[in-house]
Motif scaffolding. Structure first.
Motif, PDB file in Angstrom:
ATOM      1  N   THR A 212      -8.125  35.743 -39.450  1.00  0.00           N
ATOM      2  CA  THR A 212      -9.503  35.460 -38.715  1.00  0.00           C
ATOM      3  C   THR A 212      -9.897  36.200 -40.137  1.00  0.00           C
ATOM      4  N   LYS A 213      -9.268  36.018 -41.401  1.00  0.00           N
ATOM      5  CA  LYS A 213     -10.552  36.562 -42.670  1.00  0.00           C
ATOM      6  C   LYS A 213     -11.408  35.245 -43.028  1.00  0.00           C
ATOM      7  N   TRP A 214     -11.073  34.048 -42.589  1.00  0.00           N
ATOM      8  CA  TRP A 214     -11.620  33.040 -42.478  1.00  0.00           C
ATOM      9  C   TRP A 214     -12.773  33.814 -41.438  1.00  0.00           C
ATOM     10  N   LEU A 215     -13.495  34.281 -40.395  1.00  0.00           N
ATOM     11  CA  LEU A 215     -14.507  34.905 -39.897  1.00  0.00           C
ATOM     12  C   LEU A 215     -14.848  35.711 -40.764  1.00  0.00           C
ATOM     13  N   GLU A 216     -14.044  36.882 -40.957  1.00  0.00           N
ATOM     14  CA  GLU A 216     -14.817  38.061 -41.706  1.00  0.00           C
ATOM     15  C   GLU A 216     -15.831  37.052 -43.047  1.00  0.00           C
ATOM     16  N   ASP A 217     -14.913  36.219 -43.693  1.00  0.00           N
ATOM     17  CA  ASP A 217     -15.667  36.041 -44.309  1.00  0.00           C
ATOM     18  C   ASP A 217     -17.333  35.689 -44.152  1.00  0.00           C
ATOM     19  N   PHE A 218     -17.395  34.428 -43.609  1.00  0.00           N
ATOM     20  CA  PHE A 218     -17.854  33.930 -42.375  1.00  0.00           C
ATOM     21  C   PHE A 218     -19.369  34.787 -42.302  1.00  0.00           C
ATOM     22  N   VAL A 219     -18.778  35.978 -41.564  1.00  0.00           N
ATOM     23  CA  VAL A 219     -19.936  37.560 -41.409  1.00  0.00           C
ATOM     24  C   VAL A 219     -20.630  37.662 -42.381  1.00  0.00           C
ATOM     25  N   SER A 220     -19.918  37.721 -43.372  1.00  0.00           N
ATOM     26  CA  SER A 220     -20.205  38.532 -44.682  1.00  0.00           C
ATOM     27  C   SER A 220     -21.400  37.705 -45.196  1.00  0.00           C
TER      28      SER A 220
ATOM     29  N   ALA B 103     -22.864  34.890 -43.293  1.00  0.00           N
ATOM     30  CA  ALA B 103     -24.361  35.111 -42.641  1.00  0.00           C
ATOM     31  C   ALA B 103     -25.232  36.218 -42.909  1.00  0.00           C
ATOM     32  N   GLU B 104     -25.002  37.772 -43.216  1.00  0.00           N
ATOM     33  CA  GLU B 104     -25.810  38.376 -43.483  1.00  0.00           C
ATOM     34  C   GLU B 104     -26.217  39.482 -44.740  1.00  0.00           C
ATOM     35  N   THR B 105     -25.372  38.545 -45.897  1.00  0.00           N
ATOM     36  CA  THR B 105     -25.957  38.333 -47.402  1.00  0.00           C
ATOM     37  C   THR B 105     -26.702  37.621 -47.162  1.00  0.00           C
ATOM     38  N   ARG B 106     -26.308  35.920 -47.172  1.00  0.00           N
ATOM     39  CA  ARG B 106     -27.105  34.653 -47.423  1.00  0.00           C
ATOM     40  C   ARG B 106     -26.393  34.434 -48.875  1.00  0.00           C
ATOM     41  N   SER B 107     -24.957  34.553 -49.163  1.00  0.00           N
ATOM     42  CA  SER B 107     -24.979  34.744 -50.702  1.00  0.00           C
ATOM     43  C   SER B 107     -23.550  33.994 -50.812  1.00  0.00           C
ATOM     44  N   PHE B 108     -22.891  32.675 -50.948  1.00  0.00           N
ATOM     45  CA  PHE B 108     -21.894  33.199 -51.651  1.00  0.00           C
ATOM     46  C   PHE B 108     -21.558  34.058 -52.353  1.00  0.00           C
ATOM     47  N   SER B 109     -22.110  34.205 -54.172  1.00  0.00           N
ATOM     48  CA  SER B 109     -21.901  34.716 -54.779  1.00  0.00           C
ATOM     49  C   SER B 109     -21.368  35.961 -54.560  1.00  0.00           C
ATOM     50  N   ARG B 110     -22.477  36.543 -53.577  1.00  0.00           N
ATOM     51  CA  ARG B 110     -22.455  37.773 -53.705  1.00  0.00           C
ATOM     52  C   ARG B 110     -21.444  38.259 -52.096  1.00  0.00           C
ATOM     53  N   SER B 111     -21.126  37.429 -51.283  1.00  0.00           N
ATOM     54  CA  SER B 111     -20.430  37.805 -50.246  1.00  0.00           C
ATOM     55  C   SER B 111     -18.620  37.382 -50.958  1.00  0.00           C
TER      56      SER B 111
ATOM     57  N   SER C 231     -30.224  24.124 -48.687  1.00  0.00           N
ATOM     58  CA  SER C 231     -31.280  25.438 -48.373  1.00  0.00           C
ATOM     59  C   SER C 231     -30.500  25.965 -49.895  1.00  0.00           C
ATOM     60  N   TYR C 232     -32.211  27.358 -50.041  1.00  0.00           N
ATOM     61  CA  TYR C 232     -31.329  28.484 -51.022  1.00  0.00           C
ATOM     62  C   TYR C 232     -32.275  29.707 -50.505  1.00  0.00           C
ATOM     63  N   PRO C 233     -31.819  31.074 -50.052  1.00  0.00           N
ATOM     64  CA  PRO C 233     -30.841  31.133 -49.610  1.00  0.00           C
ATOM     65  C   PRO C 233     -30.090  30.819 -48.843  1.00  0.00           C
ATOM     66  N   THR C 234     -28.772  31.040 -48.606  1.00  0.00           N
ATOM     67  CA  THR C 234     -27.421  29.716 -47.649  1.00  0.00           C
ATOM     68  C   THR C 234     -28.457  30.746 -45.904  1.00  0.00           C
ATOM     69  N   ARG C 235     -28.692  29.678 -45.280  1.00  0.00           N
ATOM     70  CA  ARG C 235     -28.854  29.235 -44.363  1.00  0.00           C
ATOM     71  C   ARG C 235     -27.517  28.581 -43.545  1.00  0.00           C
ATOM     72  N   LEU C 236     -27.390  29.416 -42.565  1.00  0.00           N
ATOM     73  CA  LEU C 236     -26.661  28.832 -40.938  1.00  0.00           C
ATOM     74  C   LEU C 236     -27.181  27.830 -40.414  1.00  0.00           C
ATOM     75  N   THR C 237     -26.612  26.743 -39.810  1.00  0.00           N
ATOM     76  CA  THR C 237     -26.880  25.374 -39.163  1.00  0.00           C
ATOM     77  C   THR C 237     -26.757  26.415 -37.516  1.00  0.00           C
ATOM     78  N   ALA C 238     -26.773  25.483 -36.525  1.00  0.00           N
ATOM     79  CA  ALA C 238     -27.258  25.750 -36.024  1.00  0.00           C
ATOM     80  C   ALA C 238     -25.486  25.982 -35.104  1.00  0.00           C
ATOM     81  N   ALA C 239     -24.716  25.231 -35.045  1.00  0.00           N
ATOM     82  CA  ALA C 239     -22.888  26.134 -35.378  1.00  0.00           C
ATOM     83  C   ALA C 239     -23.099  27.101 -35.310  1.00  0.00           C
TER      84      ALA C 239
END
Length: 319
Positions: A3-11, A13-21, A52-60
């Motif tokens: 579940t922490k992977w999902l929490e990481d992914f949600v973060s 998606a919302e910050t659009r930054s690997f370093s910030r998340s 891309s930068y900032p980070t962007r989600l794919t359709a999936a």
């Protein structure tokens, strides 16, 4: 899949930054990236457009983001309902607190709550190091987190996910056992030829990082010989009371010893001040929003925890 992977992914998606998340999730960036990659392997699809930068989600990734919110919301609701089966679970407020605050601040604070009108607080205290205490909150393993906060060692929690209330301030300063005449047994700053015995915090300890920065910024060079270390302030205090050296300790930990003159300041008159003022903060996790913008029905804080939080917010607003 964790579940922490999902929490990481949600973060992400919302910050659009690997370093910030990674910072907000309290892991290193390489570890955070590996967890996102592990989620992509599990999903069998690229979730992040790394071109891309900032980070962007794919359709999936967009599809998984919407589902992840619902999944995490459902898990939080289920956990709340399971805890609701226990009457004690509704009455007892669970705290994650670093060891030093658990011994020094927390008992007096509970007394203060009772005397100032909140009444009796049923509590369960989980004493941990700072990193693990924060992780406990992030993983949903407590109702409230209580921690120190200092500008030199900032503790960053995503304000969109966590609420904060200030509970007061704490000062950490150097203390030492007095000699027979009441003078400090060891007096700063020492000298290169005769460094003073120093009782220090173990590497990585939150208070240790604050003290290290304090010594680094001191206008007068301090000459110290580290003779003992531990990650607990109470351990340092015990050694200081036995006369083994100088220890930087929170004022709340030595209040009684200062009144009885069992410990005194290790500063000479010519050094006006060598201390750090820390804020004591309480954090709680915000309920996950449902897609329509309302909080999930089962994700609301339990009764006692919500009542305490509302009391603390009201008290903070009047100070």
């Amino acid at each position: 899949m964790e579940t922490k992977w999902l929490e990481d992914f949600v973060s992400l998606a919302e910050t659009r930054s690997f370093s910030r998340s990674a910072q907000l999730r309290h892991v290193t960036q390489p570890a955070f990236s590996r967890r996102i990659q592990a989620l992509e392997v599990w999903a069998g699809a690229d979730l992040v457009d790394r071109s891309s930068y900032p980070t962007r989600l794919t359709a999936a990734g967009q599809t998984l983001y919407a589902q992840a919110i619902e999944i995490l919301q459902g898990l939080q609701s289920t956990r709340a309902m399971l805890r609701g089966h226990s009457t004690a679970g509704q009455d007892v407020v669970e705290f994650a607190v670093p060891h030093t605050l658990a011994f020094t601040f927390f008992p007096a604070w509970v007394t203060q709550l009772r005397e100032e009108g909140f009444g009796t607080l049923k509590s369960r205290l989980i004493a941990l190091n700072v990193h693990d205490a924060v992780h406990r909150l992030v993983e949903g393993g407590c109702d409230l987190l209580i921690v120190y906060q200092h500008p030199s060692v900032p503790l960053e929690l995503d304000a969109t996910r966590y609420e904060m209330v200030s509970l007061g301030q704490e000062v950490v300063a150097p203390w030492v056992r007095p000699d027979a005449e009441g003078a400090p047994r060891y007096c700063l700053p020492g000298s290169a030829g005769h460094p003073l015995p120093y009782l220090g915090y173990a590497p990585g300890a939150y208070l240790g990082r604050i003290v290290d920065q304090l010594l680094k910024d001191s206008p007068v060079a301090m000459h110290l010989d580290r003779v003992y270390e531990t990650d607990m302030a109470e351990g340092l205090k015990a050694m200081a009371l036995e006369g083994h050296g100088i220890a930087f300790l929170p004022h709340s930990a030595v209040r009684k010893e200062l009144r009885s003159r069992k410990l005194v300041s290790a500063l000479p008159p010519e050094i006006d001040r060598l201390e750090a003022t820390m804020e004591i903060r309480a954090y709680r996790q915000r309920p996950l929003p449902a897609p329509g913008g309302k909080a999930a029905p089962g994700a609301q804080p339990k009764g006692s925890a919500a009542a305490l939080w509302n009391y603390l917010k009201a008290a903070s607003a009047t100070t």
